[in-house]
Every structure is written in structure tokens, then in C-alpha cells.
Scaffold this active site. Structure first.
Site, mmCIF file in Angstrom:
data_model
loop_
_atom_site.group_PDB
_atom_site.id
_atom_site.type_symbol
_atom_site.label_atom_id
_atom_site.label_comp_id
_atom_site.label_asym_id
_atom_site.label_seq_id
_atom_site.Cartn_x
_atom_site.Cartn_y
_atom_site.Cartn_z
ATOM 1 N N CYS A 1 -27.790 2.925 -45.748
ATOM 2 C CA CYS A 1 -27.834 3.703 -45.842
ATOM 3 C C CYS A 1 -27.679 4.845 -47.159
ATOM 4 O O CYS A 1 -26.833 4.781 -48.168
ATOM 5 C CB CYS A 1 -26.637 4.875 -44.623
ATOM 6 N N LEU B 1 -30.044 3.733 -42.293
ATOM 7 C CA LEU B 1 -31.294 2.243 -41.753
ATOM 8 C C LEU B 1 -30.013 1.229 -40.623
ATOM 9 O O LEU B 1 -29.116 1.257 -40.786
ATOM 10 C CB LEU B 1 -31.307 2.403 -43.157
ATOM 11 N N SER B 2 -31.077 1.351 -39.859
ATOM 12 C CA SER B 2 -30.489 1.201 -39.008
ATOM 13 C C SER B 2 -30.298 -0.337 -38.826
ATOM 14 O O SER B 2 -31.415 -1.425 -38.723
ATOM 15 C CB SER B 2 -30.316 1.012 -37.836
ATOM 16 N N ILE B 3 -29.255 -1.600 -38.819
ATOM 17 C CA ILE B 3 -28.369 -2.743 -38.430
ATOM 18 C C ILE B 3 -27.441 -2.981 -37.905
ATOM 19 O O ILE B 3 -27.498 -4.174 -36.969
ATOM 20 C CB ILE B 3 -28.008 -2.830 -40.868
ATOM 21 N N ILE B 4 -26.674 -2.889 -37.786
ATOM 22 C CA ILE B 4 -25.906 -2.804 -36.210
ATOM 23 C C ILE B 4 -25.461 -1.767 -35.358
ATOM 24 O O ILE B 4 -25.653 -0.640 -36.100
ATOM 25 C CB ILE B 4 -24.515 -3.477 -36.800
ATOM 26 N N ASN C 1 -22.044 3.865 -46.289
ATOM 27 C CA ASN C 1 -23.023 3.701 -46.576
ATOM 28 C C ASN C 1 -22.725 2.077 -46.834
ATOM 29 O O ASN C 1 -21.634 2.055 -47.426
ATOM 30 C CB ASN C 1 -23.692 4.334 -47.462
ATOM 31 N N GLU D 1 -22.049 -2.374 -45.205
ATOM 32 C CA GLU D 1 -21.489 -2.902 -43.725
ATOM 33 C C GLU D 1 -20.414 -3.563 -44.003
ATOM 34 O O GLU D 1 -20.366 -3.906 -45.087
ATOM 35 C CB GLU D 1 -23.049 -4.101 -44.332
ATOM 36 N N ASP E 1 -19.809 -0.394 -37.465
ATOM 37 C CA ASP E 1 -18.362 -1.068 -37.936
ATOM 38 C C ASP E 1 -18.100 0.460 -38.463
ATOM 39 O O ASP E 1 -16.654 0.712 -38.775
ATOM 40 C CB ASP E 1 -19.278 -2.093 -39.253
ATOM 41 N N SER F 1 -29.508 -12.377 -50.938
ATOM 42 C CA SER F 1 -29.775 -12.144 -52.418
ATOM 43 C C SER F 1 -28.216 -12.728 -53.501
ATOM 44 O O SER F 1 -26.917 -13.064 -52.942
ATOM 45 C CB SER F 1 -29.801 -10.926 -53.411
#
Length: 629
Positions: free
Chosen positions: A2, A50-53, A74, A76, A99, A354
Site C-alpha cells: 500500500c 492494494l488488497s492482498i490479505i 504498508n 506483509e 495482518d 523475486s
């Protein structure tokens, strides 16, 4: 993944709100899915998501149950479920499955001690309403950026500098101290950025801002030592730790893909992760198209790889935008392919893995001492390396500056790291930089002063010269260049980059690798390559490090690109910084094949494009260059 922005001052809440919104709007690329704001009479906290979890419930800012604390975050946290379980047993009640909320409850329970319980990448701030205190932190390695400034009675912070520029109390000035070291390092080498008064919070640090006073402290540092494991046990430990890290880095509520190059690092990650999608990039010019080798490996591993080939027109046309997203000039050529690789992956996904980090943790760079192909010289150097330290230093100092075959090998391996090694980039040496710069830009910290401050923290530790070099790169090159461009170029396309080879638990293994298993006569990153070789064909696990093979040499000897660079070097503002006559001669001689000054030309060109974007055009996002000519 984010974007954060906010500030603390005495302006009324209704005046803060429109300012905060402008600061978060410019970060929309970091978080296009949602936005949130918290504003009161003291603080303004903004967020782009930015929606991830926890896709539905993780919107920010998040407040504690009694609304006394507010967090924006911001990154994870990969062990958040374990921490949540522990905190629940201690009586904490959660309202989301995110989280972010785990960090907030962890701070309530452990205070600053929560930082060394977090496994992941992060930059966050927590506002304590009752104490009037802002607490913030950046992750152990500097994967996620966080900037701050104090101007006009306001303390402000953001994930990107361009957000700070929009605060009405921000005073934009060029930091004249930054240019000279940049010409050597190729990236911003000072904690104070190219914008005067704006600082990057260092990796592994946290801050408190209370009653107008800012306090910054270090909460983490890596500690290299010489472990006693056998080679077989060490390879087992590395492979086990990498497998575990790749597994936890795939935890998400969306699909996770992977970048894939011809090198061992991303190949190792992809081979373990087995994602549904991998992505590669190559160049039409130069004869080194990494995407072909990546496609070949993908076929062997039965992966679905998407590759694309770039040309110089696209690279130059997008270069001003690349520097806008970077915030500060960075002349690492790999910024260009990484920008396009991220755009390619973002067409399908929000998250990719990566391979950043392995070269620093496991000694993958030839600049750590592999400067000859002669086995005889390598064996001779190794034998001399067994001499007492005073004797080794004497031989290394004697060889420094000599021009016989093997001199560089001797000086870099036997001499003190503090006298021979400044990191992975040496574009202009300080004397060259001074000859090219106008007088007003020649007074700044010397490059040896800059790295000396990091080396000084190792005084009293009995470390090999190689491990000293690793330590320096962990605190200079990696956060200042490698991780910064990785974050900025992926977030330019709303793509979250995860780096499983840069993990706290893997670092615990890497810290103890015996020096003799880091670099051998056979290769760099020796023990790590043996671990990777359990999952990859030898052609990949043993392949020498290349980096992104960007064809700058070919570009600068092609008339249309040389003409473009020359036009930038002839602009009026260039004369503020550089001897234009010397610059133009450098470009012409390089074009004619009399010299090979591509890195120097590219470094100056990068700075001037960045300056044009942020000072001539006042930070407006540039359009694509017209390459029709």
C-alpha cells in the site's frame, strides 16, 4: 502492499483533510483498490490500499477497540496468524482477519518489542491519541520505504517523496550534498535524500514523534560470524530455510506469481514455488536476451512463463516516468527492464515473488573478490589469506593500485575492506566527479566517509574481509539501490513484490556461513548454489551472475539515442551542475568508439532527466517521450 502519507501539526481538522487527500491521491498507483483517512486536531493519517490479505475486512486506517490507537501499514507480515493466536490467548479481540490489526494489538501488548516478532516487510505508523505520540518503523532490511521531513512546524511522512511535495508547508530545495556521492554510487547514498530536509528512515529503525521532538533508534542489525557447520549440513540448512521462506511468502488471498530470469536466485524461487504464472523480460539489442533462457527453464520445470522483448525506443520513451516513480535518481540500468517486467506481470496478477537478497546474504558478487580466471592466482591468494591479518593487510596494501595480472585479486581479497571496497557500484571516482562538477557541488561527504560510518559499527568484531563487505552492502547497496528500485518499479504498476530470499529466518542461517563456503575457486555464492542445485539443472544453479543485461552500450552508439542524450546535456540547467564541454566530449568519444563511458553517461543522463521532472516541471508526472525522430 500500500501507500502511506500523513502529518502532525496544529492546523484544524477541516484544513488537514484536503491536504491529506492530495497526498494520498498521488500514491494511487501503490493502492488503487481503496483509500482511507483519519484526521483530528493533531494528526492526519492517509492510506491507499492494494488488497492482498482479508480483501473485504482489511481496509485502513484500523483503530484499537477503545479507539485510542490508529494504524496505517504498508507491507506483509508472514507470521501474522501465529502472532494473532498468541495475542488472542493473551486476551486480545480482533475485528478483522488482517495482518495490520495484528501489528496494532502487538504494539499494545509489547510496545516497540513487537518489531522483532514480525516476520515480513513493513513500514507503518501508529498514532497514540492519549499520549499524542506517533510511532513508526521500517522493516529489518529496508524492503519497504518510509520518508519523513520536519518543515514549518509540521512533521510529515510518506511512502514516496512525491507525496510530501504536496503539503503546503513543504519547501522544495535540491540537496546539493547528494549529487557528488551519487555520481560514484549511482544511487542516493545519504540518509538525507536529494530533497533537502527529507530523510529516508533507515532499515531496521523506528521513530517516535512526540511534543515536537523526533527520536530515531535502531531495533535490528545483522550479525555475521563464522559458523562451524559442515558443508553438507550447511546446504541442508540453507535449502530448508529457503523452502520454508518461499512457502510463507506465498500466503495471500490472491494468486501469487513469480519473476523468472536466467540467474540462479529467481530460478530457485520459481522452482520451489511452482506458481501458475512466471514472467521474464529481454532486449532486442545486445545479443543477451534473458527471456529465452527463462523460457527454456520454464519448459523444463513445466511452468507457464510469459516473456516480452523490449527495444530502445520504449526504454527511452518511458525513462522520465521511471524517474518520476523512483522519486530520486538511480542510474542502475536494471530499473528499465524491471519497470516493464512489472507492467507485464501486473496485467494478470497483484503479487509476484523475486530473487533479491541472495547475493548480499550468500556473497554473490564478483566484487567480493573474484577478479581473475586464473586458478593459479586464486590458489595463491587463498594461501596468502591464511597468513596473520597484519601480513595479509600489508600484501593487500602493497598490491593496491598496481597493474600486474592478479593485483586487483590480491588487493581486494587481502587488503582491509574499509580501504578497498565501497559497494557494488563505482561509476565516477571522487576525483573524476570533482573535475566534472561545478564548484558549488564539490563539497559533500567523501565516499569513504559515507561507507566508513557503516564499517565503524564493526570495530572490535573479528570478521573476514568478505563478511565486512557483505555487511556494508546490506546497509548501503541493498536498501539504497536494489530494494528501492524493486519497490518503486513494481508499485508503479500496483504490483506487490515479495522477496523470500531476504527473510529473517534465512538471514539467521546466512549470518553463520563460513567464509570458505561463500566464495570458492569454483564460483560465488557457493553453498547457496549447491542448495539450489537440488532443484535446478546445473546450467542454472552454476551460471555466473549477470544481472539484467541492459544494452546501454549499443544504445549510446546509435545515432538517435546519442542525439537525445546530447540534447539533454546541452540544456541550460545542465550548466548549473556540470562542465558541459566535458560532458559533450564524453558522449562524442563514446559514440565514436574511442572510449566506453556508458555508465558515466547514463548516470549523468539519469540525474538530469530526474531534475527536469522534479524541478523544471515541478514534479508533474511526465508523458511518454516522443521517439518518432
Amino acid at each position: 502492499m500500500c501507500g502511506l502519507a500523513g502529518f502532525v501539526d496544529d492546523a484544524p481538522a477541516d484544513e488537514k483533510s484536503p491536504v491529506l487527500r492530495s497526498m494520498t491521491d498521488v500514491l494511487k498507483h501503490r493502492g488503487p483498490d481503496d483509500e482511507g483517512h483519519y484526521v483530528d486536531g493533531q494528526v492526519a493519517m492517509g492510506f491507499r490500499r492494494l488488497s492482498i490479505i482479508d480483501l473485504q475486512g482489511g481496509n485502513q486506517p484500523i483503530c484499537s477497540r477503545d479507539s485510542s490507537m490508529i494504524i496505517t501499514f504498508n507491507g506483509e507480515i508472514y507470521n501474522y496468524k501465529e502472532l494473532r493466536e498468541e495475542l488472542t490467548k493473551r486476551g486480545h479481540t480482533f475485528t478483522t482477519a488482517s495482518d495490520t490489526e495484528v501489528i496494532l494489538h502487538g504494539y499494545e501488548e509489547w510496545g516497540e518489542g513487537v518489531l522483532n516478532r514480525l516476520r515480513g516487510m513493513f513500514a507503518f505508523v501508529i498514532w497514540d491519541r492519549e499520549k499524542g505520540r506517533l510511532f513508526g518503523a521500517r522493516d529489518h532490511f529496508g524492503i519497504k520505504p518510509l520518508y519523513y521531513a520536519q518543515m514549518g512546524g509540521t512533521f510529515m511522512y510518506a511512502s514516496e517523496i512525491k507525496s510530501l511535495l504536496l503539503h503546503p508547508r513543504f519547501r522544495k530545495e535540491l540537496n546539493e550534498q547528494a549529487l557528488r556521492p551519487y555520481l560514484t554510487f549511482q544511487y542516493p547514498a545519504l540518509h538525507e535524500t536529494f530533497f533537502k530536509g527529507v530523510f529516508a528512515l533507515p532499515e531496521g529503525h523506528c521513530f517516535t514523534y512526540e511534543a515536537g521532538e523526533l527520536k530515531i533508534s535502531r531495533y535490528y542489525d545483522c550479525r555475521f560470524s563464522e559458523g562451524g557447520q559442515s558443508l553438507d549440513d550447511l546446504v541442508d540448512s540453507i535449502d530448508s530455510a529457503v523452502q520454508d521462506s518461499v512457502r510463507v511468502h506465498q500466503v495471500a488471498d490472491v494468486e501469487v506469481g513469480s519473476f523468472l530470469s536466467s540467474g540462479v536466485d529467481s530460478s530457485y524461487v520459481a522452482a520451489l514455488a511452482r506458481p501458475c504464472h512466471t514472467y521474464s523480460i529481454g532486449f532486442a539489442e545486445g545479443g543477451k536476451d534473458e527471456s529465452e533462457q527463462a523460457d527454456e527453464l520454464a519448459a523444463l520445470l513445466d511452468l507457464n512463463n510469459t516473456s516480452e522483448v523490449l527495444d530502445g525506443d520504449r526504454a527511452f520513451a518511458s525513462f522520465p516516468q521511471i524517474q518520476w516513480y523512483m522519486d530520486e535518481p538511480d542510474s542502475n540500468p536494471s530499473c528499465v527492464p524491471l519497470f516493464f517486467l512489472s507492467e507485464l506481470a501486473a496485467r494478470d496478477l497483484k503479487v509476484v515473488l523475486s530473487g533479491e537478497g541472495a547475493d548480499e546474504l550468500f556473497a554473490g558478487y564478483t566484487d567480493y573478490g573474484v577478479h581473475t580466471r586464473s586458478k593459479l592466482i586464486k590458489v595463491f591468494t587463498r594461501l596468502l589469506g591464511e597468513l596473520p591479518r597484519p601480513a595479509r593487510y600489508a600484501i593487500g596494501r602493497w598490491a593496491q593500485g598496481k597493474n600486474f595480472h592478479g593485483a586487483l585479486q590480491l588487493s581486494s581479497n587481502l587488503g582491509p575492506a574499509e580501504e578497498t571496497f565501497i559497494g557494488q557500484a563505482m561509476v565516477f571516482d571522487p576525483e573524476e566527479a570533482d573535475r566534472l562538477l561545478t564548484p558549488g557541488f564539490r563539497s559533500s561527504p567523501d565516499v569513504w566517509q559515507i561507507v566508513g560510518a557503516t564499517y565503524d559499527r564493526l570495530k572490535g568484531q573479528d570478521l573476514s574481509e568478505l563478511k565486512k563487505k557483505q555487511y556494508l552492502d546490506m546497509h548501503q547497496w541493498m536498501p539504497g539501490d536494489i530494494l528501492l528500485k524493486a519497490d518503486k518499479m513494481t508499485m508503479a504498476h500496483s504490483l506487490e513484490l515479495r522477496v523470500p530470499l531476504l527473510d529473517q529466518q534465512l538471514m539467521t542461517v546466512a549470518e553463520q556461513v563460513p567464509t570458505r563456503y561463500l566464495i570458492t575457486d569454483e564460483n560465488t555464492k557457493y553453498a547457496f548454489r549447491l542448495a539450489a542445485g537440488r532443484h535446478l539443472p546445473p546450467a542454472w544453479s552454476k551460471r555466473p551472475k549477470m544481472g539484467f543485461p541492459v544494452p546501454i552500450r549499443q544504445w549510446l552508439r546509435e545515432e538517435k539515442y546519442c542525439r537525445l542524450v546530447r540534447e539533454v546535456f546541452q540544456r541550460d540547467y545542465t550548466a548549473l551542475f556540470f562542465n558541459q564541454e566535458a560532458l559533450l566530449k564524453m558522449v562524442d568519444d563514446n559514440f565514436a568508439g574511442k572510449t566506453d563511458d556508458r555508465r558515466k553517461i547514463w548516470t549523468v543522463f539519469t540525474f538530469l532527466i530526474w531534475y527536469d521532472v522534479y524541478f523544471i516541471h515541478d514534479g508533474a508526472k511526465p508523458d511518454l517521450m516522443d521517439m518518432a525522430a
